[in-house]
Design a protein around this motif. Sequence first.
Motif, PDB file in Angstrom:
ATOM      1  N   ARG A 181     -50.844  15.864 -45.526  1.00 37.56           N
ATOM      2  CA  ARG A 181     -51.506  16.881 -46.378  1.00 37.56           C
ATOM      3  C   ARG A 181     -50.817  18.223 -46.265  1.00 37.56           C
ATOM      4  O   ARG A 181     -50.568  18.891 -47.260  1.00 37.56           O
ATOM      5  CB  ARG A 181     -52.984  17.022 -45.971  1.00 37.56           C
ATOM      6  N   ALA A 182     -50.503  18.629 -45.046  1.00 39.65           N
ATOM      7  CA  ALA A 182     -49.893  19.943 -44.827  1.00 39.65           C
ATOM      8  C   ALA A 182     -48.522  20.052 -45.514  1.00 39.65           C
ATOM      9  O   ALA A 182     -48.141  21.136 -45.954  1.00 39.65           O
ATOM     10  CB  ALA A 182     -49.758  20.223 -43.337  1.00 39.65           C
ATOM     11  N   GLU A 183     -47.783  18.937 -45.607  1.00 40.18           N
ATOM     12  CA  GLU A 183     -46.477  18.958 -46.241  1.00 40.18           C
ATOM     13  C   GLU A 183     -46.536  18.563 -47.720  1.00 40.18           C
ATOM     14  O   GLU A 183     -45.504  18.511 -48.386  1.00 40.18           O
ATOM     15  CB  GLU A 183     -45.506  18.029 -45.491  1.00 40.18           C
ATOM     16  N   GLY A 184     -47.750  18.299 -48.224  1.00 38.97           N
ATOM     17  CA  GLY A 184     -47.902  17.949 -49.633  1.00 38.97           C
ATOM     18  C   GLY A 184     -47.342  16.574 -49.970  1.00 38.97           C
ATOM     19  O   GLY A 184     -46.831  16.358 -51.075  1.00 38.97           O
ATOM     20  N   PRO A 242     -55.718  10.198 -38.009  1.00 35.07           N
ATOM     21  CA  PRO A 242     -56.027  11.530 -38.543  1.00 35.07           C
ATOM     22  C   PRO A 242     -54.874  12.519 -38.448  1.00 35.07           C
ATOM     23  O   PRO A 242     -54.658  13.319 -39.366  1.00 35.07           O
ATOM     24  CB  PRO A 242     -57.220  11.985 -37.690  1.00 35.07           C
ATOM     25  N   ALA A 243     -54.100  12.479 -37.369  1.00 37.15           N
ATOM     26  CA  ALA A 243     -52.978  13.416 -37.223  1.00 37.15           C
ATOM     27  C   ALA A 243     -51.915  13.174 -38.284  1.00 37.15           C
ATOM     28  O   ALA A 243     -51.314  14.116 -38.801  1.00 37.15           O
ATOM     29  CB  ALA A 243     -52.365  13.296 -35.829  1.00 37.15           C
ATOM     30  N   THR A 283     -41.749  15.072 -35.752  1.00 33.70           N
ATOM     31  CA  THR A 283     -42.183  16.093 -34.803  1.00 33.70           C
ATOM     32  C   THR A 283     -43.523  16.689 -35.223  1.00 33.70           C
ATOM     33  O   THR A 283     -44.398  16.930 -34.390  1.00 33.70           O
ATOM     34  CB  THR A 283     -41.114  17.193 -34.668  1.00 33.70           C
ATOM     35  N   HIS A 284     -43.684  16.920 -36.522  1.00 30.49           N
ATOM     36  CA  HIS A 284     -44.943  17.453 -37.045  1.00 30.49           C
ATOM     37  C   HIS A 284     -46.103  16.532 -36.650  1.00 30.49           C
ATOM     38  O   HIS A 284     -47.139  16.983 -36.138  1.00 30.49           O
ATOM     39  CB  HIS A 284     -44.824  17.586 -38.567  1.00 30.49           C
ATOM     40  N   ILE A 285     -45.934  15.234 -36.867  1.00 32.41           N
ATOM     41  CA  ILE A 285     -46.977  14.265 -36.504  1.00 32.41           C
ATOM     42  C   ILE A 285     -47.228  14.295 -35.000  1.00 32.41           C
ATOM     43  O   ILE A 285     -48.383  14.321 -34.548  1.00 32.41           O
ATOM     44  CB  ILE A 285     -46.572  12.852 -36.963  1.00 32.41           C
ATOM     45  N   ALA A 286     -46.155  14.304 -34.214  1.00 36.87           N
ATOM     46  CA  ALA A 286     -46.302  14.276 -32.762  1.00 36.87           C
ATOM     47  C   ALA A 286     -47.055  15.499 -32.246  1.00 36.87           C
ATOM     48  O   ALA A 286     -47.911  15.380 -31.357  1.00 36.87           O
ATOM     49  CB  ALA A 286     -44.931  14.174 -32.093  1.00 36.87           C
ATOM     50  N   LEU A 287     -46.758  16.668 -32.780  1.00 37.07           N
ATOM     51  CA  LEU A 287     -47.466  17.875 -32.346  1.00 37.07           C
ATOM     52  C   LEU A 287     -48.950  17.794 -32.667  1.00 37.07           C
ATOM     53  O   LEU A 287     -49.797  18.205 -31.864  1.00 37.07           O
ATOM     54  CB  LEU A 287     -46.849  19.115 -33.014  1.00 37.07           C
ATOM     55  N   ARG A 288     -49.278  17.247 -33.833  1.00 33.63           N
ATOM     56  CA  ARG A 288     -50.696  17.082 -34.188  1.00 33.63           C
ATOM     57  C   ARG A 288     -51.361  16.028 -33.299  1.00 33.63           C
ATOM     58  O   ARG A 288     -52.505  16.192 -32.874  1.00 33.63           O
ATOM     59  CB  ARG A 288     -50.838  16.741 -35.667  1.00 33.63           C
ATOM     60  N   ASP A 338     -43.222   5.830 -32.708  1.00 28.51           N
ATOM     61  CA  ASP A 338     -43.855   5.368 -33.946  1.00 28.51           C
ATOM     62  C   ASP A 338     -43.811   6.447 -35.020  1.00 28.51           C
ATOM     63  O   ASP A 338     -43.631   6.142 -36.204  1.00 28.51           O
ATOM     64  CB  ASP A 338     -45.310   4.955 -33.680  1.00 28.51           C
ATOM     65  N   ALA A 339     -43.971   7.700 -34.615  1.00 28.60           N
ATOM     66  CA  ALA A 339     -43.889   8.795 -35.591  1.00 28.60           C
ATOM     67  C   ALA A 339     -42.507   8.821 -36.236  1.00 28.60           C
ATOM     68  O   ALA A 339     -42.371   8.994 -37.453  1.00 28.60           O
ATOM     69  CB  ALA A 339     -44.188  10.130 -34.913  1.00 28.60           C
ATOM     70  N   PHE A 340     -41.469   8.613 -35.430  1.00 26.47           N
ATOM     71  CA  PHE A 340     -40.092   8.638 -35.927  1.00 26.47           C
ATOM     72  C   PHE A 340     -39.814   7.411 -36.807  1.00 26.47           C
ATOM     73  O   PHE A 340     -39.223   7.529 -37.889  1.00 26.47           O
ATOM     74  CB  PHE A 340     -39.136   8.690 -34.734  1.00 26.47           C
ATOM     75  N   LEU A 341     -40.234   6.240 -36.358  1.00 23.38           N
ATOM     76  CA  LEU A 341     -40.019   5.029 -37.157  1.00 23.38           C
ATOM     77  C   LEU A 341     -40.761   5.124 -38.490  1.00 23.38           C
ATOM     78  O   LEU A 341     -40.239   4.697 -39.524  1.00 23.38           O
ATOM     79  CB  LEU A 341     -40.468   3.792 -36.383  1.00 23.38           C
TER      80      LEU A 341
END
Length: 198
Positions: free
Chosen positions: A189-192, A182-183, A14-19, A150-153
């Motif tokens: 990066r945001a999640e370390g 980039p997203a 979800t984090h990736i998808a929002l970005r 793809d984000a979920f996979l």
Amino acid sequence: MKLYYFADGCSLATHIALREAGMKFEIEEVDVQTRLTKSGRPFPEINAKGYVPALVFDDGSMLTENVALLDWAAQQSDALRPGNGMPRTRQIEALTFISTEMHRPFLFLFFFVGEAEKPAVGGMIAGRFAHLAGCLAGDYLLGDYFSVADAFLYVMLRWAKMSKMEVSDRFAPYVQRIEARPAVQAALRAEGLKALGN
């Protein structure tokens, strides 16, 4: 908007998808063990289900469940929104397969089964990866365009590596394409988190 997440959890999708959708949002980490948010609030007070992802909107309403969140994020962006009719249905089909046939069994593998059962559960998940490897006809799961599936996979592939699970070599260039986005880099990066190639 605020996304509550576990680092390297299913909420990373979800984090990736929002970005990818270009949304403006905050993130707040939830501790897996204590279920406390970074600010010290018990997470079940925020989401009674007790797990992530949870997206709290500016009006205080909340949306949970990865399939719902990923579908919602896709509808917010011209780049992510599938066509009406069968394209959206195919995306929901892929999201549901990943959620029920991979994500859930991984949770059993990590938390609920004993050592004797782990090979069988791991073998079942590996079979699901083999199926999806055969579906990679284009650069991405649903063809030549990046989708929220793809984000979920990608998260499931991270969990496979974490579990030392062998997956098809077809996923190596796929992961490189995902991690070049980039997203995805920004979410890691945001999640370390480190990329799978590191």
